[in-house]
Design a protein around this motif. Structure first.
Motif, mmCIF file in Angstrom:
data_model
loop_
_atom_site.group_PDB
_atom_site.id
_atom_site.type_symbol
_atom_site.label_atom_id
_atom_site.label_comp_id
_atom_site.label_asym_id
_atom_site.label_seq_id
_atom_site.Cartn_x
_atom_site.Cartn_y
_atom_site.Cartn_z
ATOM 1 N N LYS A 1 0.814 -1.208 0.000
ATOM 2 C CA LYS A 1 0.000 0.000 0.000
ATOM 3 C C LYS A 1 0.856 1.271 0.000
ATOM 4 O O LYS A 1 0.449 2.288 -0.573
ATOM 5 N N THR A 2 2.044 1.222 0.607
ATOM 6 C CA THR A 2 2.924 2.387 0.576
ATOM 7 C C THR A 2 3.373 2.680 -0.852
ATOM 8 O O THR A 2 3.413 3.836 -1.285
ATOM 9 N N THR A 3 3.691 1.634 -1.602
ATOM 10 C CA THR A 3 4.062 1.801 -3.004
ATOM 11 C C THR A 3 2.900 2.368 -3.807
ATOM 12 O O THR A 3 3.080 3.246 -4.654
ATOM 13 N N VAL A 4 1.692 1.883 -3.531
ATOM 14 C CA VAL A 4 0.509 2.386 -4.238
ATOM 15 C C VAL A 4 0.257 3.844 -3.877
ATOM 16 O O VAL A 4 -0.053 4.669 -4.747
ATOM 17 N N ALA A 5 0.397 4.197 -2.589
ATOM 18 C CA ALA A 5 0.202 5.578 -2.169
ATOM 19 C C ALA A 5 1.207 6.498 -2.857
ATOM 20 O O ALA A 5 0.846 7.585 -3.344
ATOM 21 N N ALA A 6 2.463 6.079 -2.908
ATOM 22 C CA ALA A 6 3.489 6.890 -3.568
ATOM 23 C C ALA A 6 3.213 7.004 -5.065
ATOM 24 O O ALA A 6 3.415 8.069 -5.662
ATOM 25 N N SER A 7 2.745 5.929 -5.679
ATOM 26 C CA SER A 7 2.441 5.955 -7.111
ATOM 27 C C SER A 7 1.257 6.866 -7.410
ATOM 28 O O SER A 7 1.233 7.579 -8.422
ATOM 29 N N LEU A 8 0.275 6.850 -6.538
ATOM 30 C CA LEU A 8 -0.874 7.739 -6.688
ATOM 31 C C LEU A 8 -0.424 9.193 -6.602
ATOM 32 O O LEU A 8 -0.850 10.045 -7.402
ATOM 33 N N ALA A 9 0.449 9.474 -5.649
ATOM 34 C CA ALA A 9 0.984 10.827 -5.500
ATOM 35 C C ALA A 9 1.807 11.222 -6.726
ATOM 36 O O ALA A 9 1.723 12.359 -7.202
ATOM 37 N N ARG A 10 2.599 10.288 -7.246
ATOM 38 C CA ARG A 10 3.436 10.584 -8.417
ATOM 39 C C ARG A 10 2.564 10.900 -9.631
ATOM 40 O O ARG A 10 2.830 11.864 -10.363
ATOM 41 N N PRO B 1 5.436 2.874 -14.168
ATOM 42 C CA PRO B 1 4.436 1.914 -14.676
ATOM 43 C C PRO B 1 3.223 1.784 -13.767
ATOM 44 O O PRO B 1 2.096 1.638 -14.240
ATOM 45 N N VAL B 2 3.452 1.840 -12.456
ATOM 46 C CA VAL B 2 2.347 1.738 -11.505
ATOM 47 C C VAL B 2 1.488 2.995 -11.568
ATOM 48 O O VAL B 2 0.249 2.935 -11.570
ATOM 49 N N ALA B 3 2.145 4.166 -11.619
ATOM 50 C CA ALA B 3 1.404 5.423 -11.691
ATOM 51 C C ALA B 3 0.570 5.492 -12.962
ATOM 52 O O ALA B 3 -0.585 5.933 -12.934
ATOM 53 N N GLU B 4 1.133 5.046 -14.078
ATOM 54 C CA GLU B 4 0.396 5.070 -15.334
ATOM 55 C C GLU B 4 -0.789 4.103 -15.299
ATOM 56 O O GLU B 4 -1.885 4.418 -15.800
ATOM 57 N N ALA B 5 -0.590 2.933 -14.696
ATOM 58 C CA ALA B 5 -1.700 1.967 -14.598
ATOM 59 C C ALA B 5 -2.816 2.517 -13.697
ATOM 60 O O ALA B 5 -3.997 2.302 -13.975
ATOM 61 N N LEU B 6 -2.453 3.217 -12.624
ATOM 62 C CA LEU B 6 -3.447 3.837 -11.768
ATOM 63 C C LEU B 6 -4.229 4.896 -12.538
ATOM 64 O O LEU B 6 -5.459 4.956 -12.469
ATOM 65 N N ARG B 7 -3.503 5.733 -13.260
ATOM 66 C CA ARG B 7 -4.141 6.795 -14.032
ATOM 67 C C ARG B 7 -5.128 6.217 -15.038
ATOM 68 O O ARG B 7 -6.272 6.669 -15.164
ATOM 69 N N ALA B 8 -4.695 5.191 -15.755
ATOM 70 C CA ALA B 8 -5.541 4.578 -16.779
ATOM 71 C C ALA B 8 -6.706 3.824 -16.153
ATOM 72 O O ALA B 8 -7.851 3.905 -16.628
ATOM 73 N N GLY B 9 -6.438 3.085 -15.074
ATOM 74 C CA GLY B 9 -7.489 2.285 -14.443
ATOM 75 C C GLY B 9 -8.573 3.135 -13.814
ATOM 76 O O GLY B 9 -9.761 2.805 -13.905
ATOM 77 N N LEU B 10 -8.200 4.238 -13.187
ATOM 78 C CA LEU B 10 -9.193 5.088 -12.536
ATOM 79 C C LEU B 10 -9.993 5.900 -13.545
ATOM 80 O O LEU B 10 -11.092 6.362 -13.238
ATOM 81 N N ALA B 11 -9.428 6.076 -14.738
ATOM 82 C CA ALA B 11 -10.134 6.838 -15.770
ATOM 83 C C ALA B 11 -11.136 5.990 -16.529
ATOM 84 O O ALA B 11 -12.045 6.518 -17.173
ATOM 85 N N SER B 12 -10.984 4.652 -16.471
ATOM 86 C CA SER B 12 -11.854 3.766 -17.253
ATOM 87 C C SER B 12 -13.169 3.511 -16.549
ATOM 88 O O SER B 12 -13.305 3.733 -15.353
#
Length: 305
Positions: free
Chosen positions: A17-26, A294-305
């Motif tokens: 979850k720390t990695t996900v939080a940082a990726s979301l912030a990035r 890659p994680v930040a981009e997947a978050l961006r794409a996944g939340l937009a779909s």
């Protein structure tokens, strides 16, 4: 990216979850939003991911558009008491009393309210660059501690319905239950134990506490590398002995991990009613700030779909 001002990232320990939080912030910072990352669990882990030595008790800019801070329980309690008492010397005198600290620690929800009050204050603070933050990402504790933290306004509302503390509790409660301001992200990995806990946690947040939740996040999911045709060719190569045994083991392992990700993604959707946002497994010996793209981009794409 979430339109809410506060993103709460939680999940069972060990799901990243720390990695996900940082990726979301990035991802948000790359879009030009002014972001604050707040570490409340696993001291030092967020600093390592962000590529800094340590996090201070006050927000400090660590990358363009990105500030970070480590939430300190004692300091948060001091800030809460300072805000509740009209005269500073009274709050200093009260905080210097060991008896008060013991009593405060025994009041259900008071320390959690202090932590949340500090986070909400940072959302609107203009002391760090002249304006408030567009997004505050809270790297929250693991499941077993996140629920008591986020339920503290409800726990304390019966004890402090009126007065300055009552108003603080109501302000935090309004923030946590408003989808325009708050969104919780529950993280799992493609393992049955993690998915089962994620489903239970999402139910607690959404149905019991009225905290808005985003789609579940399935972290460290192996991507699809083999088509059905590729799988048949792998079977044929194994039967004919025309493939390196080590490559065969690697291929079989990759297929198993991908199928596990698909299975657990279906379980998440069935258990929550929401399709999971799949984040890729990072094949890297390190987890540096730059590795999160890659994680930040997947978050961006996944939340937009």
């Amino acid at each position: 990216m979430p339109a809410a001002r506060l993103a709460i990232v939680t999940g069972k320990g060990g799901v990243g979850k720390t990695t996900v939080a940082a990726s979301l912030a990035r991802a948000a910072a790359q879009e030009g939003r002014r972001v604050l990352v707040v570490e409340i669990a696993t001291p030092g882990r967020m600093a390592s991911v962000l590529g800094v030595d340590s996090l201070a008790a006050e927000p400090v800019e660590v990358h363009p558009n990105l500030h970070a801070v480590a939430l300190d329980e004692a300091r948060a309690l001091e800030q809460l008491v300072d805000g509740l008492l009209p005269l500073r010397f009274l709050s200093r005198q009260l905080l210097s009393s060991e008896t008060f600290r013991i009593v405060a620690a025994a009041v259900p929800g008071i320390l959690e309210i202090a932590l949340l009050a500090q986070v909400v204050d940072w959302m609107h603070s203009t002391r760090f660059g002249g304006r408030g933050f567009d997004l505050v990402v809270l790297d929250a504790p693991a499941s077993g501690h996140s629920v008591p933290l986020l339920s503290s306004p409800r726990t304390l509302s019966g004890l402090a319905a009126m007065g300055p503390l009552g108003e603080t509790v109501k302000r935090i409660s309004r923030c946590l239950t408003d989808p325009r301001r708050t969104m919780a992200f529950v993280v799992a990995i493609p393992e049955e134990w993690a998915v089962a806990e994620a489903i239970e946690l999402m139910s607690s947040l959404r149905d019991d506490l009225d905290v808005p939740v985003a789609r579940p996040v399935l972290n460290a999911a192996f991507p699809r590398r083999f088509s059905k045709t590729d799988e048949k060719l792998l079977d044929e190569a194994e039967r004919s002995g025309t493939i390196d045994p080590e490559l065969l083991v690697a291929g079989r392992y990759f297929l198993r991990r991908r199928k596990a990700a698909q299975k657990q993604a279906k379980a998440l959707k069935k258990g929550t009613g929401l399709g999971a946002v799949e984040l890729p497994f990072i094949f890297s010996p390190t987890m540096a700030w730059e590795d999160l793209d890659p994680v930040a981009e997947a978050l961006r794409a996944g939340l937009a779909s």
